[in-house]
Design an enzyme around this catalytic site. Structure first.
Site, PDB file in Angstrom:
ATOM      1  N   ARG A 102     -56.257 -28.765 -73.967  1.00 23.55           N
ATOM      2  CA  ARG A 102     -54.845 -29.077 -73.729  1.00 23.55           C
ATOM      3  C   ARG A 102     -54.101 -29.320 -75.037  1.00 23.55           C
ATOM      4  NH1 ARG A 102     -52.089 -33.990 -73.219  1.00 23.55           N
ATOM      5  NH2 ARG A 102     -54.071 -35.061 -73.437  1.00 23.55           N
ATOM      6  N   ARG A 158     -57.309 -30.735 -81.212  1.00 19.53           N
ATOM      7  CA  ARG A 158     -58.135 -31.944 -81.048  1.00 19.53           C
ATOM      8  C   ARG A 158     -59.625 -31.685 -81.057  1.00 19.53           C
ATOM      9  NH1 ARG A 158     -54.686 -35.197 -76.531  1.00 19.53           N
ATOM     10  NH2 ARG A 158     -53.019 -35.581 -78.013  1.00 19.53           N
ATOM     11  N   HIS A 201     -60.381 -37.276 -77.524  1.00 18.28           N
ATOM     12  CA  HIS A 201     -59.321 -37.589 -78.485  1.00 18.28           C
ATOM     13  C   HIS A 201     -59.988 -38.032 -79.775  1.00 18.28           C
ATOM     14  CE1 HIS A 201     -55.769 -39.245 -80.340  1.00 18.28           C
ATOM     15  NE2 HIS A 201     -55.031 -38.761 -79.357  1.00 18.28           N
ATOM     16  N   HIS A 204     -60.917 -38.324 -73.231  1.00 18.67           N
ATOM     17  CA  HIS A 204     -59.476 -38.555 -73.110  1.00 18.67           C
ATOM     18  C   HIS A 204     -58.858 -37.841 -71.917  1.00 18.67           C
ATOM     19  CE1 HIS A 204     -55.505 -39.535 -74.583  1.00 18.67           C
ATOM     20  NE2 HIS A 204     -55.162 -38.265 -74.692  1.00 18.67           N
ATOM     21  N   GLU A 256     -47.342 -33.417 -83.123  1.00 16.56           N
ATOM     22  CA  GLU A 256     -48.755 -33.711 -82.852  1.00 16.56           C
ATOM     23  C   GLU A 256     -49.580 -32.474 -83.128  1.00 16.56           C
ATOM     24  OE1 GLU A 256     -49.630 -36.030 -79.305  1.00 16.56           O
ATOM     25  OE2 GLU A 256     -47.553 -36.678 -79.275  1.00 16.56           O
TER      26      GLU A 256
END
Ligand code: SIN
Length: 525
Positions: free
Chosen positions: A374, A278, A232, A339, A115
């Site tokens: 994060r 992100r 997100h 998110h 990811e």
């Protein structure tokens, strides 16, 4: 109001963090786990798709995971907390495997997905993109099998019971009987998850209304890093359909982001292109949409093997099918959505908040592991590690039960329709406290939220109105923190202060109820 119930440990929230805490505490103590949902299987955990990041592959190490987490956190991670996460994470994942969870394997070997902002494949998944559902099932089954654990659904926490500065349990509305039950506990664990529902567009389920953060704040706990909300980049966006997460793991398998004209755009924004952090991807999408005037960009997997995509992402494929989109043939219309909250009740590495007797773990807590942003798939790991740790702190230090006399609290069903107020709150937050912010918009948001407060000011709050009050409280705290932080960092982007300002702002903003001043603590990072 009913007579008080007693328990050793009261856990508020039944997702990965709460259940991990409950299972570990049940080694020696009686545990009551509450969820406001009508099913103990409902939580944000259940909807997690990507998986659990843990340094378990032969190519990986806790040190590499540490570096990626610190890098994503953009200067604000607490390195001690991150060290705990990456070193203890693999053992907590092995616990899940011991309890029956089957992560996906090939030829008997665990397979690792990739990811955004991870330098290598590190993310374990189960049943493709149904990882959260599998974890939730495993933990609920484990908790249900332990005699000292009681799982109570439809129990909404109205207020923490704080006596002489210590948390001694909570006042809880039993929505099935209509009673308020004071629950006295030696230790109380907040594990209520996040707050995405305060935004018009979110990947979070209906339960994510910021209850735990609001309860902690009202109980006098220090709240940290609330300005950092992660958006997100890729939620499915179709007229009339609720936003639905399209996992970053899809980009990890090679999906490409394309503009309305079919052109790829991420390479011009970041060397990691679609797998950039992100916040970078979300802002890049926003800037493409502003430039083109389109409503969505597109996530394209049509160049990948169709059978593999359907097997690897069964939930995503089926959901898109239900909206008439065959993802193996058509690009998926996506847009960023709220998110994850990096901020929350400030804790040490054992889940202790600043209020004695009150612990927090999971998304409601701010352990410092996420910093300003994060790293993908660190949140399930956080729930496992810090839920377990909070329980161990409680096993060491829970004071004896104090039979305090609870105050009288009642609730009545709401008399007015609060839906229009909730809709307005979510619009205000989305328009002014979203992906890109500025002082004018943040002040506008604070004024608008203030105007909405009377709708949630009834003396006796029914659970839904209490949720609205919680949403207003956390919305205000986020807007205030975002106004104070005059720079851009991680999930917080100010168009009027578009760069980092380490000299002034490599530090945390903390709120404590009653403080009109923002208190700052220097970052350890
Ligand atoms: C995703 O699957 O993209 C979400 C995982 C996460 O938020 O960590």
């Amino acid at each position: 109001m009913r007579e008080p119930c007693v328990t050793d440990v009261l856990v508020i929230g039944a997702g990965i963090a709460g259940l991990s805490a409950a299972v570990a505490a049940a080694a020696k103590l009686r545990v009551t786990v509450l969820t406001k949902a009508a099913s103990s299987s409902e939580s944000a955990t259940r909807y997690a798709q990507g998986g659990v990041a843990a340094a378990l592959s032969p190519a990986d190490s806790p040190e590499l995971h540490f570096e990626d987490t610190i890098q994503a956190g953009d200067g604000l991670c607490d390195p001690d907390a991150v060290r705990v996460l990456v070193h203890e994470g693999p053992d907590r994942v092995r616990d899940l495997i011991d309890w029956g969870l089957q992560f996906d394997t090939v030829n008997g070997e665990l397979v690792f997905g990739r990811e955004g902002a991870h330098r290598l494949h590190r993310v374990l998944h189960a049943h493709g993109d149904a990882t959260g559902e599998m974890i939730q099932r495993t933990l609920v089954a484990r908790a249900r099998g332990l005699e000292p654990v009681a799982l109570l659904k439809s129990h909404f926490t109205l207020k923490l019971l704080v006596h002489q500065g210590c948390c001694r349990g909570a006042y809880v509305a039993d929505e099935e009987s209509g009673d308020v039950v004071p629950i006295l506990a030696r230790a109380t664990v907040l594990a209520t998850g996040g707050l995405g529902r305060i935004y018009r567009s979110t990947t979070n389920p209906a339960v994510a209304t910021g209850d735990g953060a609001a309860l902690a704040y009202r109980a006098g706990a220090e709240m940290a890093d609330l300005e950092f909300v992660q958006f997100h980049p890729t939620a499915l966006m179709l007229p009339g359909a609720p936003p639905f997460l399209i996992s970053e793991a899809v980009r990890g398998e090679g999906a490409l982001l394309r503009g309305a004209g079919g052109e790829r755009f991420m390479p011009k924004y970041h060397p990691m292109a679609e797998l950039a952090p992100r916040d970078v991807v979300s802002r890049a999408i926003l800037s493409e949409l502003r430039r083109s005037g389109a409503e969505t960009v597109f996530l394209d997997v049509t160049h990948l093997d169709a059978a593999f995509i359907r097997e690897r992402f069964p939930t995503i494929s089926k959901t898109c099918d239900s909206y008439g989109i065959d993802i193996t043939r058509q690009p998926i219309p996506v847009h960023p959505s709220a998110h994850y909250s990096m901020g929350g009740a400030a804790t040490d590495v054992w889940g202790r908040t600043s209020v004695p007797g009150l612990y927090a773990c999971g998304e409601v807590a701010c352990t410092g592991i996420h910093g300003a942003n994060r790293l993908a798939s660190n949140s399930l790991l956080e729930g496992l590690v810090f839920g377990h740790r909070a329980a161990h702190a409680i096993l060491e230090e829970a004071p004896p039960l104090l039979h305090v006399a609870p105050a009288r609290i009642d609730w009545h069903p709401a008399r007015t329709d609060i839906e229009p107020t909730i809709r307005r709150l979510r619009e205000v937050m989305w328009d002014n406290v979203g992906i890109a912010r500025d002082a004018e918009g943040l002040r506008r948001a604070l004024a608008a939220l203030h105007e909405l407060e009377p709708a949630a000011a009834a003396p006796s709050l029914d659970p839904r109105t209490a949720e609205l009050r919680n949403m207003l409280t956390v919305g205000r705290l986020i807007a205030e923190a975002a106004l104070v932080r005059e720079e851009s960092r991680g999930g917080h982007y100010r168009t009027d202060f578009p760069t980092h300002d380490d000299a002034r702002w490599r530090r945390h903003i903390l709120f404590v109820r009653g403080d009109t001043m923002v208190r700052e603590r220097l970052s350890l990072g």
